[in-house]
Design a protein around this motif. Sequence first.
Motif, PDB file in Angstrom:
ATOM      1  N   THR A  39       0.818  -1.211   0.000  1.00  0.00           N
ATOM      2  CA  THR A  39       0.000   0.000   0.000  1.00  0.00           C
ATOM      3  C   THR A  39       0.852   1.263   0.000  1.00  0.00           C
ATOM      4  N   ASP A  42       3.831   3.554  -2.963  1.00  0.00           N
ATOM      5  CA  ASP A  42       3.008   4.105  -4.035  1.00  0.00           C
ATOM      6  C   ASP A  42       3.538   5.492  -4.377  1.00  0.00           C
ATOM      7  N   ASP A  43       3.876   5.701  -5.629  1.00  0.00           N
ATOM      8  CA  ASP A  43       4.444   6.978  -6.046  1.00  0.00           C
ATOM      9  C   ASP A  43       3.497   8.157  -5.858  1.00  0.00           C
ATOM     10  N   SER A  44       2.191   7.893  -5.738  1.00  0.00           N
ATOM     11  CA  SER A  44       1.244   8.990  -5.559  1.00  0.00           C
ATOM     12  C   SER A  44       1.162   9.483  -4.113  1.00  0.00           C
ATOM     13  N   LEU A  45       1.776   8.747  -3.197  1.00  0.00           N
ATOM     14  CA  LEU A  45       1.770   9.168  -1.791  1.00  0.00           C
ATOM     15  C   LEU A  45       2.915  10.146  -1.530  1.00  0.00           C
ATOM     16  N   PRO A  46       2.666  11.156  -0.690  1.00  0.00           N
ATOM     17  CA  PRO A  46       3.700  12.158  -0.401  1.00  0.00           C
ATOM     18  C   PRO A  46       4.722  11.659   0.622  1.00  0.00           C
ATOM     19  N   THR A  47       5.425  10.589   0.287  1.00  0.00           N
ATOM     20  CA  THR A  47       6.399  10.019   1.215  1.00  0.00           C
ATOM     21  C   THR A  47       7.802  10.511   0.892  1.00  0.00           C
ATOM     22  N   ILE A 121      -2.224  12.503   4.743  1.00  0.00           N
ATOM     23  CA  ILE A 121      -2.060  12.758   3.304  1.00  0.00           C
ATOM     24  C   ILE A 121      -3.250  13.500   2.697  1.00  0.00           C
ATOM     25  N   ARG A 123      -6.343  12.362   2.099  1.00  0.00           N
ATOM     26  CA  ARG A 123      -7.251  11.518   1.317  1.00  0.00           C
ATOM     27  C   ARG A 123      -7.188  10.104   1.883  1.00  0.00           C
TER      28      ARG A 123
END
Length: 131
Positions: A39, A42-47, A121, A123
């Motif tokens: 989970t 994921d490149d769309s998460l601001p990690t 995040i 969302r």
Amino acid sequence: MYQEIKLNQFCGKRSFACVITPDEFDKRVDALMDILEDTLDDDSLPTDDLEYSSGVMSLVLKDKGVWIINKHSASGQVWLSSPVSGPSKFDYVPEKEKWISEREDKRELYELLDTELSEAIGRPIGFVEEF
């Protein structure tokens, strides 16, 4: 045998940790870490960073803090360090098939991480499955 004895020393203090074997504990923690990694990687998460090594997962979210999830074999628990809720320890409860906090609130690890990370995040985090 040694590991079973070590886990069983906690039977008087906690009711959950002694109902699964060390092999079952390893299996459940590995499944948990797989779900988290699937989970959160994921490149769309601001990690800023996600690392998993030797039973310890570290997640750094930009400007939000660091979450550390640790397989603690000696106690038969999963430990969480969160910048939101602080430190928590979780036991696997076979009857519920969930990781449950030993705190008075008895929160599920899934619920806690889902709430904290979704808020962080902005969302829904969208875990690939419950744990």
